[in-house]
Design a protein around this motif. Structure first.
Motif, short mmCIF file in Angstrom:
data_model
loop_
_atom_site.label_atom_id
_atom_site.label_comp_id
_atom_site.label_asym_id
_atom_site.label_seq_id
_atom_site.Cartn_x
_atom_site.Cartn_y
_atom_site.Cartn_z
N GLY A 147 0.71 -1.13 -0.03
CA GLY A 147 0.07 -0.23 0.03
C GLY A 147 0.96 1.23 -0.07
N ILE A 148 0.27 2.37 -0.35
CA ILE A 148 0.99 3.56 -0.35
C ILE A 148 -0.04 4.70 0.14
CG2 ILE A 148 0.79 3.97 -2.95
CD1 ILE A 148 3.48 5.29 -2.90
N SER A 149 0.40 5.62 0.85
CA SER A 149 -0.34 6.79 1.26
C SER A 149 0.06 8.01 0.32
CB SER A 149 -0.28 6.98 2.61
OG SER A 149 -0.70 6.01 3.42
N MET A 150 -0.69 8.72 -0.38
CA MET A 150 -0.40 9.76 -1.30
C MET A 150 -0.86 10.94 -0.10
SD MET A 150 0.70 8.81 -4.18
CE MET A 150 0.78 7.71 -5.32
N VAL A 151 0.12 11.56 0.28
CA VAL A 151 -0.28 12.45 1.26
C VAL A 151 -0.05 13.97 0.42
CG1 VAL A 151 0.44 14.05 3.36
CG2 VAL A 151 0.83 11.44 3.14
N THR A 152 -1.18 14.77 0.30
CA THR A 152 -1.66 15.89 -0.80
C THR A 152 -1.47 16.89 -0.16
OG1 THR A 152 -2.88 14.11 -1.79
CG2 THR A 152 -3.08 16.47 -2.58
N THR A 153 -0.99 17.98 -0.59
CA THR A 153 -0.89 19.43 -0.36
C THR A 153 -0.99 20.46 -1.19
OG1 THR A 153 0.05 20.92 1.49
CG2 THR A 153 1.55 19.45 0.05
N THR A 154 -1.45 21.63 -0.94
CA THR A 154 -1.09 22.85 -1.90
C THR A 154 0.04 23.36 -1.29
OG1 THR A 154 -2.76 24.05 -0.86
CG2 THR A 154 -3.55 22.63 -2.56
N ALA A 155 0.18 24.84 -1.98
CA ALA A 155 1.32 25.61 -1.45
C ALA A 155 0.90 26.47 -0.44
CB ALA A 155 1.99 26.54 -2.63
N LEU A 156 -0.38 26.50 0.16
CA LEU A 156 -0.75 27.33 1.38
C LEU A 156 -0.02 26.67 2.76
CD1 LEU A 156 -4.40 27.50 0.61
CD2 LEU A 156 -2.66 28.86 -0.02
N SER A 157 0.47 27.54 3.49
CA SER A 157 1.08 27.20 4.64
C SER A 157 0.43 26.30 5.56
CB SER A 157 1.50 28.59 5.49
OG SER A 157 2.31 29.25 4.75
N GLY A 178 3.90 2.34 2.30
CA GLY A 178 4.57 3.27 1.71
C GLY A 178 4.05 4.64 1.77
N ILE A 179 4.70 5.78 1.53
CA ILE A 179 4.22 7.48 1.70
C ILE A 179 4.91 7.93 0.51
CG2 ILE A 179 3.90 9.50 3.25
CD1 ILE A 179 4.55 7.69 5.48
N ALA A 180 4.13 8.82 -0.05
CA ALA A 180 4.34 9.83 -1.28
C ALA A 180 3.99 11.13 -0.78
CB ALA A 180 4.06 9.07 -2.73
N LEU A 181 4.74 12.17 -1.20
CA LEU A 181 4.15 13.69 -1.03
C LEU A 181 4.02 14.01 -2.11
CD1 LEU A 181 3.79 16.19 0.39
CD2 LEU A 181 6.16 16.64 0.21
N LEU A 182 2.53 14.51 -2.37
CA LEU A 182 2.03 14.84 -3.41
C LEU A 182 1.88 16.46 -3.60
CD1 LEU A 182 -0.80 13.04 -5.43
CD2 LEU A 182 -0.41 15.37 -5.71
N LEU A 183 2.72 17.02 -4.33
CA LEU A 183 2.43 18.51 -4.35
C LEU A 183 1.60 18.84 -5.44
CD1 LEU A 183 6.29 19.36 -3.83
CD2 LEU A 183 4.66 19.05 -2.11
N ASN A 184 0.64 19.48 -5.07
CA ASN A 184 -0.54 19.84 -5.95
C ASN A 184 -0.22 21.46 -6.38
OD1 ASN A 184 -2.64 20.46 -7.65
ND2 ASN A 184 -4.07 19.41 -6.43
N ARG A 185 0.14 21.89 -7.56
CA ARG A 185 0.41 23.24 -7.74
C ARG A 185 -0.73 24.24 -8.18
NH1 ARG A 185 6.00 22.30 -11.57
NH2 ARG A 185 7.28 21.19 -9.69
N PHE A 190 5.07 26.24 -5.20
CA PHE A 190 6.05 26.10 -4.22
C PHE A 190 7.41 26.75 -4.42
CE2 PHE A 190 3.05 22.51 -4.55
CZ PHE A 190 2.68 22.43 -2.98
N GLY A 191 7.33 27.63 -4.95
CA GLY A 191 8.41 28.81 -5.04
C GLY A 191 8.48 30.07 -4.14
N PHE A 192 9.04 29.91 -2.91
CA PHE A 192 8.75 30.61 -1.86
C PHE A 192 10.11 31.68 -1.63
CE2 PHE A 192 6.19 26.93 -0.68
CZ PHE A 192 4.93 27.40 -0.97
N VAL A 193 9.92 32.91 -1.23
CA VAL A 193 10.92 33.56 -0.98
C VAL A 193 11.65 33.16 0.40
CG1 VAL A 193 11.53 36.08 -0.44
CG2 VAL A 193 9.99 35.54 -2.12
#
Length: 289
Positions: A147-157, A178-185, A190-193
């Motif tokens: 199994g794999i967990s798709m941990v999902t996030t946007t660029a909000l803090s 298993g774990i994967a980090l899913l960066l949803n744009r 995700f380009g932060f100062v």
């Protein structure tokens, strides 16, 4: 892009992908809160696997109030049922009896179906209780399933902070999954100062995800996908339909806009497909992470 856009055949040329066999038999999409694009990505993954001839059992756990039109056959678990969990054998675990029965069926199926499980927002603590009570990773191992967990996030803090906590929680309660980090744009790339709170939060998330595969999902331009979804269309239908037929589904929408809808969704699919297949094939951590 010219000519007819089609997804009837894989768009990659390697034999490994043409005969694609996913490494995981349970793929769950999770987040602490809603509005991170998790359900869209779960649907995308189900359609992607079906494109390669992989049988899919799609399960969605959400409130009746949030239920919308879904593509294909979806097994629905209503979150309202958790309110009566105290009167069920197994408490919260009993609410998910249909899910666990499907897992046992799938494990014995020679066609090797894959379960795509979409957890509704706000259920992360319930999920943790259920996974801990059932020792889900040990059960899957006994069934011969990964199994794999798709941990999902946007660029909000706040979403990034929640994703970090969810990665840490999942490691604690189910170390064998298993774990994967899913960066949803969808809310930014995700380009932060440097020096900002967002940058520090993102760095903390990447630290928690060290050693994990990272999936970078693009946004669909504008509101093109939302318009298509509201019309009851799947991504496959948007991309494969002839423009005239697609216009009729939108009530004779402007032909230029309809063509833009198609190309926006197709552009998303191409990038998301490459990213998702890499991880579903069992790839290790993103070397750039």
């Amino acid at each position: 892009m010219t000519g007819t856009i089609t997804l009837d055949a894989p768009k990659t040329s390697t034999d490994a992908v043409t005969d694609f066999v996913p490494a995981y038999r349970l793929i769950e999409f999770v987040s602490v809160a809603s509005h991170v694009g998790k359900s869209m990505l779960a649907e995308f993954t189900a359609q992607l696997l079906a494109q390669f001839g992989v049988p899919v059992r799609f399960i969605r756990i959400e409130s009746k109030a949030a239920r919308s039109r879904h593509s294909g056959d979806v097994i629905q678990i209503d979150t309202e049922n958790f309110a009566a969990a105290a009167r069920l054998a197994g408490a919260e675990v009993g609410v998910l009896r249909p899910v666990f029965e499907i897992m046992e069926e799938v494990a014995l199926d020679e066609a090797r179906p894959v379960i795509v499980l979409d957890w509704g927002g706000g259920l992360s603590q319930l999920r943790a209780q259920i996974f801990a009570a059932t020792q889900i990773d040990a059960q899957l191992a006994d069934l011969g399933m990964r199994g794999i967990s798709m941990v999902t996030t946007t660029a909000l803090s706040d979403r990034m902070g929640q994703a970090r906590e969810l990665i840490e929680l999942t490691r604690d309660i189910a170390p064998g999954i298993g774990i994967a980090l899913l960066l949803n744009r969808r809310n930014g790339a995700f380009g932060f100062v440097d020096g900002t709170e967002e940058k520090r939060t993102f760095q903390g998330l990447l630290k928690a995800a060290k050693g994990l595969p990272i999936i970078k999902i693009p946004a669909v331009a504008g509101e093109s996908w939302q318009v298509c979804q509201a019309a009851g269309l799947t991504m496959h239908e948007v991309i494969n339909m002839e423009p005239a037929a697609l216009r009729r589904r939108f009530g004779s929408e402007n032909r230029f806009l309809v063509r833009a809808f198609q190309l926006h969704v197709a552009a998303f699919w191409k990038v998301a497909e490459d990213e998702m297949l890499r991880v579903l094939a069992g790839a290790n951590a993103d070397p750039t992470s």
